[in-house]
Scaffold this motif. Structure first.
Motif, mmCIF file in Angstrom:
data_model
loop_
_atom_site.group_PDB
_atom_site.id
_atom_site.type_symbol
_atom_site.label_atom_id
_atom_site.label_comp_id
_atom_site.label_asym_id
_atom_site.label_seq_id
_atom_site.Cartn_x
_atom_site.Cartn_y
_atom_site.Cartn_z
ATOM 1 N N LEU A 123 -40.912 12.456 8.435
ATOM 2 C CA LEU A 123 -39.826 12.385 8.432
ATOM 3 C C LEU A 123 -38.378 13.185 8.600
ATOM 4 C CD1 LEU A 123 -37.925 8.986 7.969
ATOM 5 C CD2 LEU A 123 -38.657 9.931 4.971
ATOM 6 N N SER B 217 -38.032 14.507 12.007
ATOM 7 C CA SER B 217 -37.022 13.119 12.999
ATOM 8 C C SER B 217 -35.331 13.734 11.886
ATOM 9 C CB SER B 217 -37.816 12.137 12.254
ATOM 10 O OG SER B 217 -39.008 12.237 13.332
ATOM 11 N N LEU B 218 -35.880 13.761 10.958
ATOM 12 C CA LEU B 218 -34.193 14.085 9.804
ATOM 13 C C LEU B 218 -33.245 14.601 10.944
ATOM 14 C CD1 LEU B 218 -34.126 11.939 6.924
ATOM 15 C CD2 LEU B 218 -33.803 10.703 9.267
ATOM 16 N N PHE C 233 -32.521 15.228 14.239
ATOM 17 C CA PHE C 233 -31.447 14.041 14.850
ATOM 18 C C PHE C 233 -30.100 14.835 14.829
ATOM 19 C CE2 PHE C 233 -29.254 9.856 13.273
ATOM 20 C CZ PHE C 233 -28.909 9.648 15.234
ATOM 21 N N GLY C 234 -30.670 14.972 13.450
ATOM 22 C CA GLY C 234 -28.789 15.804 12.689
ATOM 23 C C GLY C 234 -28.224 16.686 13.425
#
Length: 449
Positions: free
Chosen positions: A415, A418-419, A422-423
């Protein structure tokens, strides 16, 4: 010569592929060090004691039985009665089985490697009900029962740390080496006085057991009702076996756990019968539970997990480098990309070597600081600005901080990763939203501010 955007991106991609070579070599070195460490741990266990498994006590009653069979002579066709004697054993599991123990751990070092040993102090008690005539209801006169004994299986008897004495119905009896039975392999046993075969008898037993071992301690729930309670200052227990604790408490000060089982759950009586009659003992040997005292995530596993993010790290660093080059119209040579990439790769080698001598957190901090300082100093000159270099250094330091967070939060690593990606993608898209990429491809980069 004008370098097109496609040529530059292709060169960067090629550099990333080439950097996989030292990263793969470092990953192989991690595996080699793991194998070497496991060899040393096995050697330490060999010279002290291995993982321990406690099975029993079990009451064993040897007997001889006269078997009569009618047979026919082939020559004359006459029948005759033939008698022969066979030997076998009866096994009786406890009605109640209780084990209460405390476990302390200690480290044994050999060179730079350390093995964790444990010492358990347990009290084992319970009750065995022996049926009248040992449960034999037919042809009792053909049986001749021999001296019974109580057997306790201990997988590595070298770990026994006290003189074992059995308290049985108020009597004190000395244990003897060996289980005296093939089913339990290593262990101890106590010869008992002849039992009164014609009546039901209750054998109340208790004994104290001090046991040393490595890696894990497991118990076979031999009782019709079994209760096992273990406590230890070890804060990282890993519960193993076919049954999890019914109650447990884990904190930084240690753990306590309680297992409660019955024959309905373990089916141990049938598993023992299959082992005795059909020699299918896998079910009997697998009915155990316990706790492992191995470090759940050691420095090699953490370093291996860290290197799995190496390609992402290199890609993000090169992307930041390229973004500054494009936005500020600077010329950064592929060799400079390569040197920065090598610095990032050597971070993992520093981390591996330092973590063998220091706590992982400290080794990570030193390795990351050295890498960030080196890259920051170099980039400040490449980008012709201490301010740009400082910003790049802070961004790289933040990446290393996020990586440590990923390594620490094992359950949320996917998690968080992935964040993070993406950020960072969102930041790149925001910064380049008005950039004319066709113009970048046609433009001639100019060095300077």
């Amino acid at each position: 010569m004008t370098r097109t955007l496609g040529f530059k991106l292709g060169t960067i991609a090629l550099l990333m592929l080439l950097l996989m070579i030292p990263l793969m070599l470092i990953d192989g070195l991690i595996s080699e060090r793991q194998v070497a460490r496991e060899g040393v741990l096995a050697n330490i266990a060999q010279s002290s004691s291995y993982s321990q498994r406690i099975t029993g006590p079990i009451l064993v009653v040897p007997y001889r039985r006269t078997v009569r069979e009618w047979k026919t002579y082939e020559q004359t066709g006459q029948r005759h009665l033939e008698e022969r004697e066979v030997s076998s054993r009866l096994y009786f599991l406890p009605e109640r089985f209780n084990l209460t123990g405390s476990v302390d751990t200690e480290l044994r070092a050999r060179g730079i490697y350390k093995a964790r040993l444990y010492k358990s102090d347990s009290r084992i008690s319970g009750q065995i009900l022996v049926p009248a005539n040992y449960g034999i209801s037919e042809d009792l006169a053909d049986y001749r029962f021999e001296q019974p004994f109580l057997a306790v299986g201990i997988s590595d008897i070298r770990g026994i740390g006290n003189a074992l004495k059995l308290r049985l119905n108020g009597q004190s009896l000395d244990f003897q080496p060996g289980t005296g039975d093939r089913l339990l392999n290593g262990g101890v046993h106590v010869p008992l006085a002849a039992l009164q075969a014609g009546v039901v008898q209750s054998l109340d037993f208790a004994f104290d057991l001090k046991l040393q071992g490595t890696s894990s301690l497991s118990v076979t729930p031999v009782g019709r009702d079994s209760r096992v309670e273990l406590s230890s200052p070890w804060p990282h227990p890993s519960f193993i076996g076919e049954f999890l604790p019914s109650e447990r408490s884990i904190s930084a000060q240690g753990f306590s756990a309680t297992w409660q089982t019955s024959f309905f759950a373990t089916n141990l009586q049938e598993a023992l019968a299959d082992c005795v009659g059909e020699e299918q003992c896998n079910a009997f040997y697998s009915r155990d539970f316990g706790v492992s005292f191995v470090d759940p995530v050691d420095q090699y596993l953490k370093t291996d997990r860290a290197i799995k993010y190496a390609l992402l790290f290199v890609a993000l660093t090169f992307a930041g480098f390229f973004l500054v080059e494009v936005l500020k119209r600077l010329a950064v040579h592929p060799v400079q990309y390569g040197l920065v990439g090598l610095a990032l790769a050597f971070f993992y080698l520093l981390l591996l070597s330092l973590s063998e001598h220091l706590e992982f957190a400290l080794a990570y901090a030193i390795s990351a600081s050295a890498c960030v300082a080196l890259v920051g100093f170099y980039v400040s000159h490449v980008l012709h600005s201490w301010m740009r270099g400082g910003g790049f250094t802070l961004a790289l330091a933040a990446l290393y901080g996020m990586l440590y967070g990923l390594l620490s939060a094992e359950d949320y690593a996917l998690l968080m990763g992935s964040l993070l990606v993406f950020g960072l993608l969102a930041c790149v898209m925001v910064l380049t939203r008005k950039l004319d990429w066709y113009g970048v491809g046609r433009a001639q980069p100019a060095s300077g501010n």
